[in-house]
Design an enzyme around this catalytic site. Sequence first.
Site, mmCIF file in Angstrom:
data_model
loop_
_atom_site.group_PDB
_atom_site.id
_atom_site.type_symbol
_atom_site.label_atom_id
_atom_site.label_comp_id
_atom_site.label_asym_id
_atom_site.label_seq_id
_atom_site.Cartn_x
_atom_site.Cartn_y
_atom_site.Cartn_z
ATOM 1 C CB CYS A 141 -1.085 0.020 1.167
ATOM 2 S SG CYS A 141 -2.504 0.875 0.836
ATOM 3 C CG HIS A 189 -3.334 -3.190 4.137
ATOM 4 N ND1 HIS A 189 -2.181 -2.700 4.660
ATOM 5 C CD2 HIS A 189 -3.968 -2.381 3.268
ATOM 6 C CE1 HIS A 189 -2.225 -1.401 4.557
ATOM 7 N NE2 HIS A 189 -3.319 -1.266 3.563
ATOM 8 C CD GLU A 195 -0.518 -5.243 6.337
ATOM 9 O OE1 GLU A 195 -0.639 -6.023 5.206
ATOM 10 O OE2 GLU A 195 -0.720 -4.287 6.405
HETATM 11 N N1 GLN Z 1 -3.303 6.553 1.098
HETATM 12 C C1 GLN Z 1 -2.145 6.194 1.848
HETATM 13 C C2 GLN Z 1 -1.117 6.957 1.061
HETATM 14 O O1 GLN Z 1 -1.194 7.607 -0.049
HETATM 15 C C3 GLN Z 1 -1.738 4.553 1.709
HETATM 16 C C4 GLN Z 1 -2.903 3.862 2.721
HETATM 17 C C5 GLN Z 1 -2.324 2.482 3.142
HETATM 18 O O2 GLN Z 1 -1.072 2.418 3.166
HETATM 19 N N2 GLN Z 1 -3.345 1.737 3.749
HETATM 20 O O3 GLN Z 1 0.162 6.809 1.408
#
Ligand code: GLN
Length: 180
Positions: free
Chosen positions: A78, A163, A165
């Site tokens: 992410c 995610h 995890e």
């Molecule tokens: N929206 C976050 C970002 O731009 C990422 C979100 C996340 O890691 N769950 O960094």
Amino acid sequence: MDVGILALQGAFAEHARVIEKLGHKAIEVRSLADAKKVEAMILPGGESTAILPLLKKTGLDQWLTEKVKKGMPVFGVCAGLILLSGHSLKLIDVDVVRNAYGGQLDSFEDELELHIPRNIKFKGIFIRAPKIKKIGKKVQVLGRHGRTPVLVRQGNVLAASFHPELTDDTRIHEYFLKMG
Ligand code: GLN
């Protein structure tokens, strides 16, 4: 294996739990000194705009770039994917758009089909996820949501927009640990 988990900000504890469950050692990395013994590295989810300046301030950005070139396995999740992408450190040839699935209220779960390398079903949890918009020729797509790639690999760099995890399913982490 000694697996470093970038712990400057974000969801690092969950990755540490998975790594320990798989019988490896999780090392929280906040400085170059912490990173010394690390053999693989996870960049967790969180807020990439908060993590990136800290990465630069600590010098961990350069350390990571050198280690990736030397073949150390790195897994970005992410915000971690955003950090590895063309948006930031350019360690995997993908372009992402931040928050492209929408804000917190648009976070969602969906069943994904992954190829790691067996075909498996996996619960994808997307939280303010980045969307992969463009991938380079050397990038393998290991999973999609609809037509959009969500799990990608280029050599020793693995990245997911969801995610793993946050599930009890350790198969992506297992796949990652075998990349070394
Ligand atoms: N929206 C976050 C970002 O731009 C990422 C979100 C996340 O890691 N769950 O960094």
